[in-house]
Design a protein around this motif. Sequence first.
Motif: not given
Length: 955
Positions: A207-214
Amino acid sequence: MGFLQQLSTLLFLSTMAFCMGNDDDPSFKLNDDVLGLIVFKSGIKDPSSYLDSWNEDDSSPCSWRFVQCNPSNGRVSEISLAGLGLSGKIGKGLQKLQYLKVLSLSHNDFNGSIDELGSIFTSLQSLNLSHNGFSGKIPNFFVMGSMKSLDLSGNLLTGPIPVGFFQTCSSLESLSLADNSLQGPLPTTLSRCSNLNNLNLSKNQFSGTVEYLGSMNKLQTLDLSYNSFSGTIPEKAMAAIDDLKELHLQVNHFTGPIPDSITSLKNSISSIDLSNNMFTGDFPQWIGTLSNLEHLDFSTNSLTGNLPPSMGNLKALKLLKLSNNKVEGNIPPSLASCSQLSAIDLRDNDFNGSIPSGLFQLQSLQDLDISRNSLQGNINVGMGAFAKIKYLNLSWNNLRSRIPPEIGLFQNLTVLDLRNNGLLGDIPGDLCEAGNLGVLQLDGNSLTGPIPDEIGNCSSLYLLSLSHNNISGSIPKSMSKLRMLKILKLEYNELSGEIPHELGFLGNLLAVNVSYNRLTGRLPAGGIFPSLGQSSLKGNLGLCSPLLNGPCKMNTPKPLFLDPDLYNNQMGDHRRRNDSSSTTRFDHHMFFSVSAIIAISAAVLIVSGVIIISLLNVSARRRQAMVEAALESMCSSSTRSGSLPTGKLILFDPKLSPVGVDNPEVFLEKESEIGEGVFGSVYKVSLGAQGRIVAFKKLVTSKIIEYPDDFDREVRVLSKARHPNLIALEGYYWTPHCQLLVTEYAPNGNLQTRLHERLSSTPALSWSERFKIILGTAKGLAHLHHSFRPPIIHYNMKPSNILLDEKSNPKISDFGLARLLTKLEKHVINNRFQSALGYVAPELACQSLRVNEKCDIYGFGVLILELVTGRRPVEYGEDNVVILSDHVRISLEQGNVLDCVDRSMADYPEDEVLPVLKLALVCTSQIPSSRPSMTEVVQILQVIKTPIPHQMEIF
């Protein structure tokens, strides 16, 4: 000296020699490789003797099968044991292999924890442990060192990913944790894996968000599908990943618009799947810039707007799926320029205008579904006669045209669905010219003229539905050539004359409906026709049947005089209803997927409760001890000695915790006992901070697996059997003398009570409820039989093992418990399954005990008969014993099988009940090989309920 003792001595001498010897002496290091591999081999099972060449007397393992050595130093560098059927624990023998670079143990049955592996394989570059039975949590500090590839997919790993797991991942290029039960948000330290090319975290509970993909700007494949990720896709992250080729985010909870920064991937991206999320906004107009795109799936979101003409620039596109959105406007004709397209699915949108004729000219197109839109105009197949199309669905539009006869030249066409379009004119005689058509659905149109004699050329048809039209003339005798036909629907037309008696020879027919026509004369004497009910025949005032009121018109030179007003008045309302059905987009005839009814989340079982504040001050450790003490007391009846061994309660769901038990003594109260099954008593208990109700099943058999690790492995395998129609296994408690299983709780009890032991104040099950139970149970069994290798077999199918949730959806319990038995011996069957009298397949009585999925199918067939008839499988009278399956079979042969139907059902559709009964008799065949598979059973049931073929899963 025994082998293990000899091996122990060799290991001791080797260790001493290594400590005392010269590191540059290769003899000791070569011996280390031999000893390490022999220790590893001694701890595992090798049923096919693949490792026979591994001999402890050899000085080097470099000639052994599945072992490769580095030629420069003669040390083991690679071990590949994938798919050899090995099992057991890895152990510590491989610690000796200091130069090992590649280790593959995938597709075996290894088990246990991976805690030790973090410190063992510091020199490894590639580790593949996928598709095994490894369980537990991922260790906090997994030393990757120079690891480039790590694959732990397809195991039983649980819990969150610890922060320390990615501390040393700078060399990692490929990581797969797919198909486990991992959960929680991803740690921010994942951003340290800056060299990742492939990241697969699909089919977990993240779950959660995926801001770190960059920060992982070298990604080429990103798969986060089938999780619970939420939030928006960050624009900056997409812009930073320059070389991404595949993006799979389907089945999550992502929201917001599709980021425009995906356009930065125009030179690399080949596959995008964002389906089954909550994306909003207009369909991206920049999509045509992705020149290398091959697969595009935006289905089941809330996208609006139009498709841009630039779609025609996608020359590499092979799959386009945009179904279940709100896209409108015209289908761009430029789409026909995408010459590689093999599948197009645009159903359930708001497209209007005409169908681009160029779509039918796509030489690679196999599946075209543009149903449930507002398309108009003619069906112009143009030069599409040589196309490869197999599935063509244009239903539920406003295509008020004639059926183009050129469709008959589509050599590969197997499904043609043109329902509810207002089509005009005759049915083309050469519609089956190619001879491969299996499904023809033309319902709800304005077709006129006769059924063409050439219909007999449709030798592959198994579903023919022409209902709700204005078709006239007689039913052609050539229809008797359709030997594969299972469903025939001709209701609400103007057919006249007699039904050809030759149709009685169609032995595969499961359902026929000829109601509301002008048919006369006797019914065919064979096949399904003598068993047709009133609902399949009514509205024909000349048919001769004891079920119909009115005159019987035989084929005589002078016709009998019927009151035309009587006939026309009776038909008028139905004709008007038919006319309205062809112009109204959504009415009561519209097909709704059965799976949409069944797909209700088990999460509704969670009930919010008020937590007493004082409980927060109670020690969790003390509460755990109290609960386990209560569990030990519960097990006291299973223990002969006075001293009770200590056990541990294992719960797979972190939301479940014994800390939430208000009163541990509830385990001991008689009121908590809610039933007793074949394998033991069942107790109802509240666990977790939110007071979730679960069931504890106390196993009572002397043949339960004796070792805790083996028991843990088998229970965890069963816990992976997650399906809306299966009771979820949530945990267990184990001691040598007592074993408890923690399962999902079903509040509406079991089918046995609901069907046979209901109070007079409780209404009887309706046919729709019974069919829902039959279909749901079939889907659950099909999941057990076909989603696991080897398949999970129930062995004990009966109504008491079918539980009902709060919405009376069926859930199979006690599945696979025979896996927990050390031996499935004959006396176990006799002692434990005697309560299943009448459900047990006849082959279980044989000495050979050839137990397989067919045993479950037999029990399922008996369960169907019990649901339809309301009778028990075996009933004892004063002078005889009635076997239900034999009784129904004889009644069917005598033509009065509907007399067997449960009279407590007020109304039921005969055209559904009859084929269901026939299916049950096939399932209870005395010959196991004659019984269908559960997948086939599900397909047949879906056809019986709503005769439309299951949507092809090619999309």
